[in-house]
Design a protein around this motif. Sequence first.
Motif, PDB file in Angstrom:
ATOM      1  N   CYS A 168      30.446 141.033  66.006  1.00 17.13           N
ATOM      2  CA  CYS A 168      30.036 141.095  64.295  1.00 17.13           C
ATOM      3  C   CYS A 168      29.188 139.493  63.955  1.00 17.13           C
ATOM      4  O   CYS A 168      28.448 139.410  63.039  1.00 17.13           O
ATOM      5  CB  CYS A 168      32.050 140.651  63.854  1.00 17.13           C
ATOM      6  N   TRP A 169      29.488 138.217  65.129  1.00 19.23           N
ATOM      7  CA  TRP A 169      28.626 137.333  65.013  1.00 19.23           C
ATOM      8  C   TRP A 169      27.279 137.655  64.344  1.00 19.23           C
ATOM      9  O   TRP A 169      26.489 136.925  63.356  1.00 19.23           O
ATOM     10  CB  TRP A 169      28.879 136.299  66.015  1.00 19.23           C
ATOM     11  N   VAL A 198      30.948 132.213  54.022  1.00 23.98           N
ATOM     12  CA  VAL A 198      31.346 133.378  55.342  1.00 23.98           C
ATOM     13  C   VAL A 198      30.947 132.226  56.942  1.00 23.98           C
ATOM     14  O   VAL A 198      32.202 132.848  57.508  1.00 23.98           O
ATOM     15  CB  VAL A 198      30.244 134.964  55.077  1.00 23.98           C
ATOM     16  N   HIS A 256      28.899 135.028  49.962  1.00 23.60           N
ATOM     17  CA  HIS A 256      27.923 134.208  51.000  1.00 23.60           C
ATOM     18  C   HIS A 256      28.033 132.672  51.224  1.00 23.60           C
ATOM     19  O   HIS A 256      27.658 131.948  52.080  1.00 23.60           O
ATOM     20  CB  HIS A 256      26.890 134.590  50.653  1.00 23.60           C
ATOM     21  N   TRP A 290      37.053 135.981  59.119  1.00 25.20           N
ATOM     22  CA  TRP A 290      36.305 137.117  59.460  1.00 25.20           C
ATOM     23  C   TRP A 290      36.237 136.917  61.587  1.00 25.20           C
ATOM     24  O   TRP A 290      36.620 137.266  62.479  1.00 25.20           O
ATOM     25  CB  TRP A 290      35.048 137.171  59.764  1.00 25.20           C
ATOM     26  N   TYR A 328      32.919 144.374  57.979  1.00 29.72           N
ATOM     27  CA  TYR A 328      32.441 144.375  56.858  1.00 29.72           C
ATOM     28  C   TYR A 328      33.259 145.516  55.534  1.00 29.72           C
ATOM     29  O   TYR A 328      32.954 144.888  54.356  1.00 29.72           O
ATOM     30  CB  TYR A 328      31.605 145.909  57.322  1.00 29.72           C
ATOM     31  N   TYR A 375      36.377 136.023  53.530  1.00 28.69           N
ATOM     32  CA  TYR A 375      35.664 135.103  54.467  1.00 28.69           C
ATOM     33  C   TYR A 375      35.779 134.794  55.589  1.00 28.69           C
ATOM     34  O   TYR A 375      35.344 134.681  56.931  1.00 28.69           O
ATOM     35  CB  TYR A 375      34.708 134.928  53.916  1.00 28.69           C
ATOM     36  N   VAL A 413      26.845 139.333  60.785  1.00 26.99           N
ATOM     37  CA  VAL A 413      27.656 138.897  59.757  1.00 26.99           C
ATOM     38  C   VAL A 413      25.557 137.548  59.184  1.00 26.99           C
ATOM     39  O   VAL A 413      25.610 137.513  58.619  1.00 26.99           O
ATOM     40  CB  VAL A 413      28.685 137.630  59.825  1.00 26.99           C
ATOM     41  N   HIS A 414      25.045 137.403  61.052  1.00 27.34           N
ATOM     42  CA  HIS A 414      23.845 136.487  60.575  1.00 27.34           C
ATOM     43  C   HIS A 414      22.754 137.323  60.233  1.00 27.34           C
ATOM     44  O   HIS A 414      22.179 137.125  59.108  1.00 27.34           O
ATOM     45  CB  HIS A 414      23.716 135.758  62.186  1.00 27.34           C
ATOM     46  N   TYR A 421      23.073 138.426  56.424  1.00 26.44           N
ATOM     47  CA  TYR A 421      23.379 137.232  54.826  1.00 26.44           C
ATOM     48  C   TYR A 421      21.573 137.125  54.971  1.00 26.44           C
ATOM     49  O   TYR A 421      21.670 135.981  53.937  1.00 26.44           O
ATOM     50  CB  TYR A 421      24.014 136.717  55.552  1.00 26.44           C
ATOM     51  N   TRP A 462      30.703 141.889  49.495  1.00 28.83           N
ATOM     52  CA  TRP A 462      30.139 140.781  50.964  1.00 28.83           C
ATOM     53  C   TRP A 462      29.366 139.669  50.134  1.00 28.83           C
ATOM     54  O   TRP A 462      29.333 138.546  50.834  1.00 28.83           O
ATOM     55  CB  TRP A 462      29.979 141.069  51.876  1.00 28.83           C
ATOM     56  N   LEU A 479      34.533 141.945  54.478  1.00 28.24           N
ATOM     57  CA  LEU A 479      33.389 141.375  53.956  1.00 28.24           C
ATOM     58  C   LEU A 479      33.394 141.315  52.362  1.00 28.24           C
ATOM     59  O   LEU A 479      33.662 140.954  51.580  1.00 28.24           O
ATOM     60  CB  LEU A 479      33.200 141.423  54.579  1.00 28.24           C
TER      61      LEU A 479
END
Length: 640
Positions: free
Chosen positions: A626-627, A332, A329, A565, A555, A563, A630-631, A634, A325, A558
Amino acid sequence: MVFGHLTETLLLLLVSAVPFAHAFYLPGITPTNYKRGDIVPLHVNHLTPSHSEHDTRLRSILSYDYYHPAMHFCAPKEGPRHVSESLGSILFGDRIQTSPFELHMAKNEICKAVCEPVDFPASDAQHVNRKIDQAYDVNWLVDGLPAGQNYSDETTGTWFFQPGFALGRVQGDVAELNNHYDIVVDYHKVGKDEYRVVGIQVEPDSREDLDRLNSEDCGFGSAPQVLSEAEDTQVLWTYAVYWRESPTTFATRWDKYLHVFDPRIHWFSLVNSTIIVMVLIGMVSTILLRALRKDIARYNRLDQLGLDDLSGGSAEDGIQEDSGWKLVHGDVFRPPKASLALAVCIGNGAQLFMMVGFTIIFAVIGFLSPSNRGSLATVMILLYTTFGFVGGYVSSRVYKSFQGTKWKQLFILTPAAVPTVVFAVFFILNLLVWIRQSSGAVPFTTMLVLVGIWFVISVPLSIGGSWLGFQQSLPEPPVRTNQIPRQIPPAVGYLRPLPSMLLVGVLPFGAIFVELYFIMSSLWSGRIYYMFGFLFLSFGLLVATSAAVTILMIYFLLCAENYHWQWRAFASSGASAGWVFAYSLLYWIRMLSFNTFTGACLYIGYSIVLSALWFLLSGTIGFFACWMFVHRIYASIKVD
């Protein structure tokens, strides 16, 4: 052994929630005290279909006005008057009117005629006989309490009241009209010559004898009343009133109506769903956290040591190790396609989520009593319009993060898109009901009220929320977005859109399908739904399951270097709506038996609308889970 202890612990927790499941209620109406001989008004409501003794499937969903011309029920001399109702009561088809029945507190009436004998034309007899064959019920209200009949639950051996009583019965191939009513009213003494109504039971009977007013038993045992479909039939409507004192108090008079069908199955299924969800969340959390720790540690170690310092390996080996994943980056946080549509859907989903959550909370603490007819639907409508501000704010913030530029369209579509589609479908279905002359047709003035509420309250609040979200600044994403999009490898297996949606959607559905059965029974079979404690637990399981499985799917997505998502998270979590619609079709096959085009259209139409709203609500849960995921991941890695 561990499974047994877990089951026992969960069962104790759920048993401790029983008071919330029964949900003590605030009465909703002010108790009325009567003196001996005072008139106790009896109001009539619509005629509704029910399950017959010989067929457990509901054969119609159309209700009819009590004073429908073909029914020839006796009306007051001055004509029936409509009783004021709440907005929710009107939307659910209640049509409460005055009646000519005279009930005097604590005064028995052995045999009394409602009015003079009436003539049933042959054409009207056909209509009534058809309704008898379809097991229609008559609905009355005394002091706000529905008149019903006493039933025994063979599973638990308990007695309970079911609102409504039979319009008639079918003996062989002959339909017999119930034209005599034994009305039994329970009252509770609260003071000197002060009484309150705490129960109302009606035992209908079919009696053909037109001279029964002169008999001591009001024609009991006489030949049944059969409506001829070849010639006119004369019918006499009569009733008797019996009063009996009861220890039941006013605050608990609804308890006999609030019956749980198959309680053991309900508890067992809820415990199983809870265990499965907890094990699922535990497995997802353990696997995901371990994998993420290893990924983040490896990525940061590569960044600190440099590619050439890895155990004497070459730069090419380091690049080969740096996979998964982290490779996406730079893409994404790239805005998705159709970002405006996604933002509008998420905003409306957030609005629905707030409405459902607060409605359940109000119901659990007792503000939505069944004694206050239509309060549940009324509160849902008002909460939805009030939370228009939340819908506008969320859609604006999401669209701003997508770097959208069509702000005018967003301001208009957020409060207008979903309500317009729902109202259009509702209007078409209501038109079909109106053509069939059913009392379930919502009056045109009520529709204007709904449009007015939406236009005056929801639209300004939504626009205000969108403007506020547009004005506020957003934090920078944890990584920068590359100018050139990265190529995405082709998806294989369960990572393809349709398989992933089916897999993710079935798990949240499995957490709530038991409660869904009781909700469906309440909507289509006329049962009173009050188990809001169970609903609260089920809603919590739905949120937790939707978030966990959607995060796991994203997950894997990714890691496969895909990306895109945003839409996948929304659609995968919202896919439980597809299972809900499939369950509604199964419920139709097993519990319903519509023999008219209108009934089938109504059921399919409303099932589609409810499934679509479910899609927005559950999809929003998965998207925001998921928001945050993901934040978070990363922001944990170091990227040059």
